[in-house]
Design a protein around this motif. Sequence first.
Motif, PDB file in Angstrom:
ATOM      1  N   PHE A  54       0.815  -1.211   0.000  1.00 43.30           N
ATOM      2  CA  PHE A  54       0.000   0.000   0.000  1.00 43.30           C
ATOM      3  C   PHE A  54       0.847   1.259   0.000  1.00 43.30           C
ATOM      4  CE2 PHE A  54       0.158  -1.100   4.573  1.00 43.30           C
ATOM      5  CZ  PHE A  54       0.577   0.091   5.151  1.00 43.30           C
ATOM      6  N   LEU A  55       0.186   2.337  -0.331  1.00 41.90           N
ATOM      7  CA  LEU A  55       0.738   3.684  -0.260  1.00 41.90           C
ATOM      8  C   LEU A  55      -0.042   4.409   0.819  1.00 41.90           C
ATOM      9  CD1 LEU A  55       1.426   6.126  -3.143  1.00 41.90           C
ATOM     10  CD2 LEU A  55      -0.148   6.770  -1.351  1.00 41.90           C
ATOM     11  N   GLU A  56       0.676   5.122   1.682  1.00 46.02           N
ATOM     12  CA  GLU A  56       0.022   5.849   2.764  1.00 46.02           C
ATOM     13  C   GLU A  56       0.488   7.294   2.797  1.00 46.02           C
ATOM     14  OE1 GLU A  56      -0.324   5.895   7.622  1.00 46.02           O
ATOM     15  OE2 GLU A  56       1.432   4.989   6.692  1.00 46.02           O
ATOM     16  N   PHE A  57      -0.473   8.193   2.892  1.00 48.51           N
ATOM     17  CA  PHE A  57      -0.190   9.579   3.227  1.00 48.51           C
ATOM     18  C   PHE A  57      -0.241   9.602   4.748  1.00 48.51           C
ATOM     19  CE2 PHE A  57      -2.066   9.668  -0.975  1.00 48.51           C
ATOM     20  CZ  PHE A  57      -1.112  10.392  -1.667  1.00 48.51           C
ATOM     21  N   THR A  58       0.906   9.712   5.399  1.00 47.03           N
ATOM     22  CA  THR A  58       0.975   9.481   6.843  1.00 47.03           C
ATOM     23  C   THR A  58       0.073  10.404   7.647  1.00 47.03           C
ATOM     24  OG1 THR A  58       2.996  10.817   6.934  1.00 47.03           O
ATOM     25  CG2 THR A  58       3.254   8.414   6.807  1.00 47.03           C
ATOM     26  N   ASN A  59      -0.258  11.568   7.153  1.00 44.01           N
ATOM     27  CA  ASN A  59      -1.169  12.467   7.867  1.00 44.01           C
ATOM     28  C   ASN A  59      -2.605  12.341   7.366  1.00 44.01           C
ATOM     29  OD1 ASN A  59       0.935  13.420   9.389  1.00 44.01           O
ATOM     30  ND2 ASN A  59       1.293  15.198   8.112  1.00 44.01           N
ATOM     31  N   GLY A  60      -2.875  11.379   6.525  1.00 38.45           N
ATOM     32  CA  GLY A  60      -4.209  11.217   5.962  1.00 38.45           C
ATOM     33  C   GLY A  60      -5.035  10.181   6.698  1.00 38.45           C
ATOM     34  N   HIS A  61      -6.260  10.040   6.272  1.00 36.69           N
ATOM     35  CA  HIS A  61      -7.187   9.082   6.874  1.00 36.69           C
ATOM     36  C   HIS A  61      -7.429   7.872   5.973  1.00 36.69           C
ATOM     37  CE1 HIS A  61      -9.669  11.549   4.261  1.00 36.69           C
ATOM     38  NE2 HIS A  61     -10.489  10.523   4.182  1.00 36.69           N
ATOM     39  N   TRP A  62      -6.735   7.784   4.862  1.00 35.97           N
ATOM     40  CA  TRP A  62      -6.939   6.690   3.915  1.00 35.97           C
ATOM     41  C   TRP A  62      -5.591   6.108   3.505  1.00 35.97           C
ATOM     42  CZ3 TRP A  62      -6.280  11.637   2.449  1.00 35.97           C
ATOM     43  CH2 TRP A  62      -5.466  11.894   1.363  1.00 35.97           C
ATOM     44  N   ILE A  63      -5.651   4.901   2.957  1.00 37.04           N
ATOM     45  CA  ILE A  63      -4.485   4.300   2.313  1.00 37.04           C
ATOM     46  C   ILE A  63      -4.922   3.790   0.953  1.00 37.04           C
ATOM     47  CG2 ILE A  63      -3.337   3.677   4.477  1.00 37.04           C
ATOM     48  CD1 ILE A  63      -4.043   0.789   3.949  1.00 37.04           C
ATOM     49  N   ASP A  64      -3.961   3.662   0.077  1.00 35.68           N
ATOM     50  CA  ASP A  64      -4.185   3.148  -1.263  1.00 35.68           C
ATOM     51  C   ASP A  64      -3.586   1.751  -1.350  1.00 35.68           C
ATOM     52  OD1 ASP A  64      -5.231   5.644  -2.007  1.00 35.68           O
ATOM     53  OD2 ASP A  64      -3.289   6.374  -2.690  1.00 35.68           O
ATOM     54  N   LEU A  65      -4.432   0.753  -1.413  1.00 36.35           N
ATOM     55  CA  LEU A  65      -3.956  -0.618  -1.599  1.00 36.35           C
ATOM     56  C   LEU A  65      -3.654  -0.809  -3.083  1.00 36.35           C
ATOM     57  CD1 LEU A  65      -6.567  -2.348   0.676  1.00 36.35           C
ATOM     58  CD2 LEU A  65      -4.100  -2.348   1.073  1.00 36.35           C
ATOM     59  N   TYR A  66      -2.497  -1.373  -3.376  1.00 38.04           N
ATOM     60  CA  TYR A  66      -2.108  -1.566  -4.776  1.00 38.04           C
ATOM     61  C   TYR A  66      -3.025  -2.568  -5.467  1.00 38.04           C
ATOM     62  CZ  TYR A  66       2.193   1.108  -4.309  1.00 38.04           C
ATOM     63  OH  TYR A  66       3.094   2.127  -4.134  1.00 38.04           O
ATOM     64  N   GLY A  67      -3.444  -2.226  -6.665  1.00 37.05           N
ATOM     65  CA  GLY A  67      -4.329  -3.082  -7.447  1.00 37.05           C
ATOM     66  C   GLY A  67      -3.734  -4.445  -7.748  1.00 37.05           C
ATOM     67  N   ALA A  68      -2.400  -4.538  -7.770  1.00 42.44           N
ATOM     68  CA  ALA A  68      -1.738  -5.807  -8.072  1.00 42.44           C
ATOM     69  C   ALA A  68      -2.009  -6.876  -7.006  1.00 42.44           C
ATOM     70  CB  ALA A  68      -0.234  -5.590  -8.226  1.00 42.44           C
ATOM     71  N   LEU A  69      -2.526  -6.484  -5.850  1.00 39.73           N
ATOM     72  CA  LEU A  69      -2.830  -7.451  -4.786  1.00 39.73           C
ATOM     73  C   LEU A  69      -4.087  -8.268  -5.067  1.00 39.73           C
ATOM     74  CD1 LEU A  69      -2.214  -5.275  -1.607  1.00 39.73           C
ATOM     75  CD2 LEU A  69      -0.753  -7.091  -2.497  1.00 39.73           C
ATOM     76  N   TRP A  70      -4.983  -7.735  -5.869  1.00 35.47           N
ATOM     77  CA  TRP A  70      -6.261  -8.411  -6.101  1.00 35.47           C
ATOM     78  C   TRP A  70      -6.061  -9.621  -7.002  1.00 35.47           C
ATOM     79  CZ3 TRP A  70      -6.621  -4.051  -3.614  1.00 35.47           C
ATOM     80  CH2 TRP A  70      -7.784  -3.751  -2.910  1.00 35.47           C
ATOM     81  N   PRO A  71      -6.688 -10.737  -6.647  1.00 34.94           N
ATOM     82  CA  PRO A  71      -6.624 -11.894  -7.552  1.00 34.94           C
ATOM     83  C   PRO A  71      -7.211 -11.523  -8.923  1.00 34.94           C
ATOM     84  CG  PRO A  71      -7.490 -12.538  -5.403  1.00 34.94           C
ATOM     85  CD  PRO A  71      -7.411 -11.028  -5.416  1.00 34.94           C
ATOM     86  N   GLU A  72      -6.777 -12.220  -9.925  1.00 37.71           N
ATOM     87  CA  GLU A  72      -7.216 -11.941 -11.294  1.00 37.71           C
ATOM     88  C   GLU A  72      -8.737 -11.874 -11.390  1.00 37.71           C
ATOM     89  OE1 GLU A  72      -6.502 -13.678 -15.788  1.00 37.71           O
ATOM     90  OE2 GLU A  72      -5.219 -14.355 -14.156  1.00 37.71           O
ATOM     91  N   ASN A  73      -9.222 -10.885 -12.106  1.00 34.76           N
ATOM     92  CA  ASN A  73     -10.649 -10.662 -12.366  1.00 34.76           C
ATOM     93  C   ASN A  73     -11.467 -10.280 -11.129  1.00 34.76           C
ATOM     94  OD1 ASN A  73     -10.342 -11.246 -15.154  1.00 34.76           O
ATOM     95  ND2 ASN A  73     -10.400 -13.430 -14.680  1.00 34.76           N
ATOM     96  N   THR A  74     -10.825  -9.826 -10.051  1.00 38.50           N
ATOM     97  CA  THR A  74     -11.570  -9.405  -8.868  1.00 38.50           C
ATOM     98  C   THR A  74     -11.342  -7.932  -8.518  1.00 38.50           C
ATOM     99  OG1 THR A  74      -9.845 -10.039  -7.274  1.00 38.50           O
ATOM    100  CG2 THR A  74     -11.459 -11.741  -7.894  1.00 38.50           C
TER     101      THR A  74
END
Length: 181
Positions: free
Chosen positions: A99-119
Amino acid sequence: MGEVTHLRCRCRAVEMEAEGAPIMSTECLCNSCRTAADVLERLPGAPALREKTSGTRMQMYRKNRVRCIRGSANLREFRLNGKTRTRRVVATCCNTPIFLEFTNGHWIDLYGALWPENTLPPLEMRTMTGDLDDPSVLPDDVPNLSSHSAGFFIRLLWGWAAMGFRQPKIDYVEGVLDVPS
């Protein structure tokens, strides 16, 4: 509790869970994401992060809806420089960006490559296309935003309000990724 998505690194030593739907599904084309992808994709055994457009797919989640349930000892942070508040977190067991995190933010961005194919949830927008030399080459299948739109920020603000305007800290990442020169 909403539907839970389980995501794993390539070797399955690190497992994350994300509750509910993401705030939004984006592809970022900013210079920072493209530069970081260049570095992270060169790690031994690392998966590809970039799409054909050179953008990085992200699923944006509220921090309070994402947990590491196994393998946190393998997580290390990578920052493009010592001044940035943006950190990318990688599973060092197999060099999978998590993931990518803006340390002062309230959200994180999970990388799309983590999702199984077609999900992977459908792409909703591309952001920061203004950083490209020629954004006209992008497909017109979703909005291609030159920066971040008002709608983008409204969705983030709505997610933050749902959290009571808290900014949880992610404290299970210890250490810095050793990136070869």
